[in-house]
Scaffold this motif. Structure first.
Motif, PDB file in Angstrom:
ATOM      1  N   GLY A   1      11.909  -3.933 -13.261  1.00 38.84           N
ATOM      2  CA  GLY A   1      12.902  -5.187 -13.391  1.00 38.84           C
ATOM      3  C   GLY A   1      13.918  -5.357 -13.177  1.00 38.84           C
ATOM      4  N   GLY A   2      15.308  -3.924 -13.403  1.00 40.52           N
ATOM      5  CA  GLY A   2      16.573  -4.309 -13.318  1.00 40.52           C
ATOM      6  C   GLY A   2      16.324  -4.110 -11.943  1.00 40.52           C
ATOM      7  N   MET A   3      16.066  -2.763 -11.664  1.00 44.90           N
ATOM      8  CA  MET A   3      16.663  -2.740  -9.945  1.00 44.90           C
ATOM      9  C   MET A   3      15.935  -3.295  -8.888  1.00 44.90           C
ATOM     10  SD  MET A   3      14.467   1.475 -10.816  1.00 44.90           S
ATOM     11  CE  MET A   3      15.236   2.638 -11.310  1.00 44.90           C
ATOM     12  N   ILE A   4      14.959  -3.949  -9.408  1.00 44.94           N
ATOM     13  CA  ILE A   4      14.656  -5.030  -8.483  1.00 44.94           C
ATOM     14  C   ILE A   4      16.220  -5.875  -8.395  1.00 44.94           C
ATOM     15  CG2 ILE A   4      12.898  -6.809  -7.763  1.00 44.94           C
ATOM     16  CD1 ILE A   4      11.096  -5.925  -9.563  1.00 44.94           C
ATOM     17  N   ALA A   5      16.516  -6.329  -9.371  1.00 45.70           N
ATOM     18  CA  ALA A   5      17.913  -7.009  -9.777  1.00 45.70           C
ATOM     19  C   ALA A   5      18.968  -6.626  -8.725  1.00 45.70           C
ATOM     20  CB  ALA A   5      17.366  -7.707 -11.360  1.00 45.70           C
ATOM     21  N   GLU A   6      19.033  -5.520  -9.162  1.00 44.49           N
ATOM     22  CA  GLU A   6      20.273  -3.856  -8.458  1.00 44.49           C
ATOM     23  C   GLU A   6      19.972  -4.721  -6.684  1.00 44.49           C
ATOM     24  OE1 GLU A   6      23.489  -4.443  -9.438  1.00 44.49           O
ATOM     25  OE2 GLU A   6      23.729  -3.262  -7.369  1.00 44.49           O
ATOM     26  N   LEU A   7      18.732  -4.617  -6.804  1.00 44.08           N
ATOM     27  CA  LEU A   7      18.984  -4.385  -4.945  1.00 44.08           C
ATOM     28  C   LEU A   7      18.374  -5.277  -4.178  1.00 44.08           C
ATOM     29  CD1 LEU A   7      15.476  -1.368  -4.914  1.00 44.08           C
ATOM     30  CD2 LEU A   7      18.092  -1.380  -4.225  1.00 44.08           C
ATOM     31  N   LEU A   8      19.216  -6.670  -5.220  1.00 48.28           N
ATOM     32  CA  LEU A   8      18.777  -8.043  -4.533  1.00 48.28           C
ATOM     33  C   LEU A   8      19.900  -8.838  -5.356  1.00 48.28           C
ATOM     34  CD1 LEU A   8      14.421  -9.294  -4.745  1.00 48.28           C
ATOM     35  CD2 LEU A   8      15.884  -8.507  -3.316  1.00 48.28           C
ATOM     36  N   ASP A   9      20.802  -8.187  -5.737  1.00 42.91           N
ATOM     37  CA  ASP A   9      21.992  -8.461  -6.234  1.00 42.91           C
ATOM     38  C   ASP A   9      21.947 -10.354  -7.485  1.00 42.91           C
ATOM     39  OD1 ASP A   9      24.644  -8.802  -6.256  1.00 42.91           O
ATOM     40  OD2 ASP A   9      25.258  -9.602  -5.014  1.00 42.91           O
ATOM     41  N   LEU A  10      20.334 -10.210  -7.344  1.00 43.36           N
ATOM     42  CA  LEU A  10      20.638 -10.710  -8.666  1.00 43.36           C
ATOM     43  C   LEU A  10      21.208 -10.785 -10.000  1.00 43.36           C
ATOM     44  CD1 LEU A  10      16.648 -11.819  -7.110  1.00 43.36           C
ATOM     45  CD2 LEU A  10      18.927 -12.657  -6.327  1.00 43.36           C
ATOM     46  N   SER A  11      20.745 -11.586 -10.698  1.00 45.96           N
ATOM     47  CA  SER A  11      21.210 -11.783 -12.490  1.00 45.96           C
ATOM     48  C   SER A  11      19.615 -11.130 -12.591  1.00 45.96           C
ATOM     49  CB  SER A  11      21.446 -13.080 -13.148  1.00 45.96           C
ATOM     50  OG  SER A  11      21.240 -14.476 -12.504  1.00 45.96           O
TER      51      SER A  11
ATOM     52  N   ASP B   1       1.117  -1.186   0.477  1.00 41.59           N
ATOM     53  CA  ASP B   1       0.319   0.449  -0.230  1.00 41.59           C
ATOM     54  C   ASP B   1       1.087   1.426  -0.223  1.00 41.59           C
ATOM     55  OD1 ASP B   1      -2.546   1.520  -0.389  1.00 41.59           O
ATOM     56  OD2 ASP B   1      -2.533   1.551   2.584  1.00 41.59           O
ATOM     57  N   ALA B   2       1.568   1.488  -1.382  1.00 42.00           N
ATOM     58  CA  ALA B   2       2.125   3.274  -1.784  1.00 42.00           C
ATOM     59  C   ALA B   2       2.035   3.316  -2.507  1.00 42.00           C
ATOM     60  CB  ALA B   2       3.688   2.101  -1.017  1.00 42.00           C
ATOM     61  N   GLU B   3       2.253   4.966  -2.420  1.00 42.64           N
ATOM     62  CA  GLU B   3       1.959   5.620  -3.782  1.00 42.64           C
ATOM     63  C   GLU B   3       2.823   4.838  -4.768  1.00 42.64           C
ATOM     64  OE1 GLU B   3      -0.481   7.679  -5.446  1.00 42.64           O
ATOM     65  OE2 GLU B   3      -0.938   8.118  -3.232  1.00 42.64           O
ATOM     66  N   ALA B   4       2.822   4.758  -5.993  1.00 46.85           N
ATOM     67  CA  ALA B   4       3.715   3.675  -7.325  1.00 46.85           C
ATOM     68  C   ALA B   4       3.373   5.078  -7.858  1.00 46.85           C
ATOM     69  CB  ALA B   4       3.291   3.120  -7.831  1.00 46.85           C
ATOM     70  N   SER B   5       5.018   6.008  -7.493  1.00 47.42           N
ATOM     71  CA  SER B   5       5.425   7.581  -8.560  1.00 47.42           C
ATOM     72  C   SER B   5       6.900   7.073  -9.274  1.00 47.42           C
ATOM     73  CB  SER B   5       5.452   8.539  -7.788  1.00 47.42           C
ATOM     74  OG  SER B   5       5.745   8.493  -5.933  1.00 47.42           O
ATOM     75  N   ASP B   6       7.849   6.353  -8.406  1.00 48.71           N
ATOM     76  CA  ASP B   6       8.870   6.870  -8.837  1.00 48.71           C
ATOM     77  C   ASP B   6       9.990   5.194  -8.626  1.00 48.71           C
ATOM     78  OD1 ASP B   6      12.124   8.334  -9.026  1.00 48.71           O
ATOM     79  OD2 ASP B   6      11.883   6.322  -7.476  1.00 48.71           O
ATOM     80  N   ALA B   7      10.472   4.780 -10.270  1.00 49.40           N
ATOM     81  CA  ALA B   7      10.319   3.453 -10.173  1.00 49.40           C
ATOM     82  C   ALA B   7      11.348   2.891  -8.875  1.00 49.40           C
ATOM     83  CB  ALA B   7      10.908   3.036 -11.851  1.00 49.40           C
ATOM     84  N   LEU B   8      12.519   3.685  -8.532  1.00 52.06           N
ATOM     85  CA  LEU B   8      13.240   3.060  -7.736  1.00 52.06           C
ATOM     86  C   LEU B   8      12.138   2.734  -6.619  1.00 52.06           C
ATOM     87  CD1 LEU B   8      15.822   1.776  -7.425  1.00 52.06           C
ATOM     88  CD2 LEU B   8      16.721   4.491  -6.612  1.00 52.06           C
ATOM     89  N   ALA B   9      11.500   3.201  -6.229  1.00 49.10           N
ATOM     90  CA  ALA B   9      10.449   3.639  -5.030  1.00 49.10           C
ATOM     91  C   ALA B   9       9.388   1.660  -5.095  1.00 49.10           C
ATOM     92  CB  ALA B   9       9.878   5.567  -4.897  1.00 49.10           C
TER      93      ALA B   9
ATOM     94  N   ALA C   1      10.479  -0.078  -7.186  1.00 45.59           N
ATOM     95  CA  ALA C   1      11.143  -1.686  -7.503  1.00 45.59           C
ATOM     96  C   ALA C   1      12.292  -1.801  -5.570  1.00 45.59           C
ATOM     97  CB  ALA C   1      12.833  -0.983  -7.803  1.00 45.59           C
ATOM     98  N   LYS C   2      12.116  -1.295  -4.395  1.00 53.77           N
ATOM     99  CA  LYS C   2      12.478  -0.946  -3.417  1.00 53.77           C
ATOM    100  C   LYS C   2      11.620  -1.548  -2.266  1.00 53.77           C
ATOM    101  CE  LYS C   2      14.867   0.939   0.687  1.00 53.77           C
ATOM    102  NZ  LYS C   2      13.457   0.376   1.698  1.00 53.77           N
ATOM    103  N   GLN C   3      10.141  -1.535  -2.171  1.00 54.38           N
ATOM    104  CA  GLN C   3       9.359  -1.930  -1.714  1.00 54.38           C
ATOM    105  C   GLN C   3       8.305  -3.004  -2.071  1.00 54.38           C
ATOM    106  OE1 GLN C   3       6.958  -0.394  -0.356  1.00 54.38           O
ATOM    107  NE2 GLN C   3       7.717   1.919  -0.182  1.00 54.38           N
ATOM    108  N   ILE C   4      10.103  -4.238  -3.471  1.00 56.57           N
ATOM    109  CA  ILE C   4       8.874  -5.013  -3.827  1.00 56.57           C
ATOM    110  C   ILE C   4       9.931  -6.280  -3.421  1.00 56.57           C
ATOM    111  CG2 ILE C   4       9.254  -6.908  -5.871  1.00 56.57           C
ATOM    112  CD1 ILE C   4       7.436  -4.622  -7.396  1.00 56.57           C
ATOM    113  N   ALA C   5      11.983  -5.629  -3.497  1.00 56.85           N
ATOM    114  CA  ALA C   5      13.244  -5.856  -3.753  1.00 56.85           C
ATOM    115  C   ALA C   5      12.717  -6.977  -1.736  1.00 56.85           C
ATOM    116  CB  ALA C   5      14.278  -5.064  -3.247  1.00 56.85           C
TER     117      ALA C   5
END
Ligand SMILES: Cc1cc2nc3c(=O)[nH]c(=O)nc-3n(C[C@H](O)[C@H](O)[C@H](O)COP(=O)(O)OP(=O)(O)OC[C@H]3O[C@@H](n4cnc5c(N)ncnc54)[C@H](O)[C@@H]3O)c2cc1C
Ligand SMILES: Nc1ncnc2c1ncn2[C@@H]1O[C@H](COP(=O)(O)O)[C@@H](O)[C@H]1O
Lengths: 321, 246
Positions: free
Chosen positions: B127-137, B87-95, B97-101
């Motif tokens: 997608g790429g941001m989630i991968a980076e935040l989780l250090d995944l390929s 339950d958060a505003e989806a305004s910025d991509a990195l924000a 991705a961080k919620q999902i990560a």
């Protein structure tokens, strides 16, 4: 402070998208009162071209350390280059590679990312970048507030300017760790012109009635040095290969000239082509919605118009040589 | 296999795009929302196919307010087992991705699926941001995905062709055309979706590094100039002398 641009070669030469990104980066550097450095990952760093568009320094990644495309390794290389050059803006092309790496780099650096920028930032108050949204139907003006910023430039939206100059070359061996992805095979789709890089595109849709009728489309495209594209139903029923499908769910392209033959101009089709500089529509139906988005139109049967166009193009070519 | 599919909503592809409040807000009047097509047709359906052959669960995750729930229910009707909404505003991509990560850090998954891009903001970023935040390929713009034991083989779109790559599980993938065929939910699915679990979690603190301050529309075309179909050759003179594109 400096501007860093990520470039990579395509077919041994630096790609057109990368040259656009480099030119954008050097213009941006001038705007910010600094210089632009290019990070070149791959064998054929075309130093001369990079120098001509205003890049002052090239960080040439030595072969071997990054021999395959892997976003984890590449984003680490970019990060090290950012630190080395004290870069505050990092520029990518919003192409297949940029879409893969730029988000990683932005997350790594805690930088705001504007994906699909179409012009230089407005720095008169803050840092505001215009980007394409709603599948090319509009633009958003995005304010970036982080100290480090990442911009990926929409291909074919920025004209390259050769200002002259030479770039110094420095060899660079970043610490990139191990790859998470192994490349097994690269499959090139015929040697023909790649659709996303083409300046001229001839495209056709269901109005062509069947795959056997594409001869004229291909002939006109070949004569003009254009790439060929198609509407979605035509790819779905297998008249044309999937990689030619443009539109909302296919490729988005922005050529200088898009000629659409026998395509009605559905909003989802337009979404992939409305960034084209000039649109020509050929359709039997004067009411086809595509004419509203067109610069030039011919109301007529493609089967009669195309042979005439082919002849006319040959004459035009002969008299303009 | 535990599969997670990132689902966002997007205006129906036929929506008229206009803006209000002095061009600072997207005009939602009369706009129908759908599941972002890449998330629905490719990411979700491929995840369901993998579950059907390999066993496991498919969870969807959405960062956004309650107005996302109709599209989340549709994903459940198509076949996802359960859904999470942060339950958060989806305004910025990195924000986003961080919620999902952050969610994934507490609930591990084997494959995290994203769409190629959202059709409204066209970022191809989350997608790429989630991968980076989780250090995944991260495999971007994939058009094929097969799992064999602990590794996966994928095909991804590259300039002028395709690249076949291999990676270990877990990883993040963004899905493009070719990945799967769209599925239409049936009556049973729609009924079942009403009672499937939809968990709402509070958002975590996330930075906001970008903000849309204004919108503008494409410049209007000057109008279409018609050329005689009997004499179409004039077209090339116009393209050469007037439009200067050939
Ligand atoms: C969510 C969604 C996503 C979509 N994504 C895409 C996408 O990415 N790309 C895409 O293209 N479509 C997409 N579509 C489909 C789109 O809505 C249209 O159905 C499609 O673009 C129509 O293709 P067409 O113009 O080739 O065929 P039609 O609509 O059948 O049009 C054929 C045209 O040819 C003309 N014609 C017929 N005979 C002749 C002749 N002899 N000479 C000249 N003209 C002739 C007709 O007048 C007509 O205008 C999508 C749809 C949805 C719902
Ligand atoms: N608010 C969101 N909630 C969940 N997933 C999202 C959200 N926004 C984007 N995504 C996912 O990230 C992909 C890429 O989105 P974007 O970076 O906005 O183009 C989408 O196709 C979704 O799979």
């Amino acid at each position: 402070m400096s501007v860093l641009v990520y470039t990579e070669p395509h077919n041994e030469k630096i790609s057109k998208n990368a040259i656009e990104a480099a030119s954008y980066a050097s213009k941006l550097a001038t705007l910010l009162g600094t210089t632009a450095t290019a990070l070149v990952c791959g064998e054929a760093g075309d130093a001369e071209t990079l120098g001509q568009v205003g890049i002052s320094k090239i960080l040439q990644v030595t072969s071997g350390s990054i021999s395959q495309f892997d976003t984890q390794k590449l984003s680490k290389a970019v990060q090290e280059a950012v630190q080395k050059e004290k870069a505050t803006v990092i520029v990518f092309s919003h192409d297949f590679s940029g879409k893969a790496i730029a988000p990683r780099v932005a997350a790594k650096l805690g930088a705001g990312l504007v994906a699909g920028a179409v012009s230089l930032p407005d720095t008169s108050s803050g840092f505001i970048v215009k980007k394409a949204v709603f599948s090319g139907k509009a633009f958003a003006h995005v304010s970036v507030t982080s100290e480090v910023k990442v911009i990926s430039l929409l291909p074919n939206s920025f004209s390259v300017e050769k200002t002259g100059g030479t770039a110094s070359i420095e060899s660079f061996s970043p610490e990139t760790g191990k790859a998470g992805v192994t490349v097994k095979e690269i499959r090139k789709e015929s040697a023909k012109l790649s659709l996303t890089e083409a300046d001229l595109v001839v495209s056709a849709g269901r109005g062509m009635k069947g795959p056997e009728n594409w001869g004229n489309i291909e002939e006109l495209a070949t004569l003009m040095g254009a790439a060929t594209a198609c509407s979605r139903p035509v790819a779905d029923i297998g008249w044309r290969p999937h990689h030619e499908h443009v539109g909302q769910t296919g490729l988005a392209i922005r050529p200088n000239l898009y000629i659409a033959v026998g395509i009605s101009g559905a909003i989802q089709h337009l979404a992939g082509v409305n960034g084209s500089k000039v649109i020509v529509v050929i359709n039997t139906d004067a009411e086809a919605p595509f004419f509203k988005a067109a610069d030039y139109g011919i109301v007529g049967d493609a089967f009669q118009v195309l042979p005439k166009l082919i002849e006319a193009y040959k004459q035009f070519k002969a008299s303009n040589n | 296999m535990k599969l997670l599919v990132c689902i966002s909503k997007a205006p129906d592809t036929t929506s008229k795009i206009s803006f209000t409040e002095n061009n600072t807000k997207f005009n939602e009047a009369g706009v129908q929302y759908i599941i972002n097509p890449y998330d629905e047709w490719y990411a979700l359906v491929r995840a369901l196919e993998l579950k059907e052959t390999l066993g496991g669960t498919v969870t969807t995750i959405t960062v956004g307010k309650a107005d996302n729930e109709p599209t989340i229910r549709k994903a459940l009707a198509i076949g996802a087992d359960d859904a999470v909404r942060i339950d958060a505003e989806a305004s910025d991509a990195l924000a986003v991705a961080k919620q999902i990560a952050d969610y994934v850090k507490n609930n591990s998954y084997d494959i995290i699926f994203c769409g190629k891009e959202t059709i409204d903001y066209n970022g191809s970023q989350v997608g790429g941001m989630i991968a980076e935040l989780l250090d995944l390929s991260y495999v971007s713009l994939a058009s094929k995905l097969e799992v064999n034991g602990n590794t996966a083989t994928l095909e991804r779109d590259i300039q002028g062709g395709k690249e076949v790559v291999e990676t270990n599980i877990p990883f993040v993938v963004s899905c493009a055309k070719g990945m799967a065929e769209a599925r239409i939910p049936n009556m049973r699915g729609i009924m079942a979706a009403r009672t499937k679990p939809l968990q709402v979690l509070p958002g975590s603190e996330a930075p906001k590094l970008t903000e849309i301050v204004a919108y503008s529309l494409l410049p209007e075309k000057a109008g279409c100039k018609f050329i005689d179909a009997e004499n179409p050759g004039e077209l090339f003179q116009l393209l050469h002398n007037e439009a200067k594109v050939i």
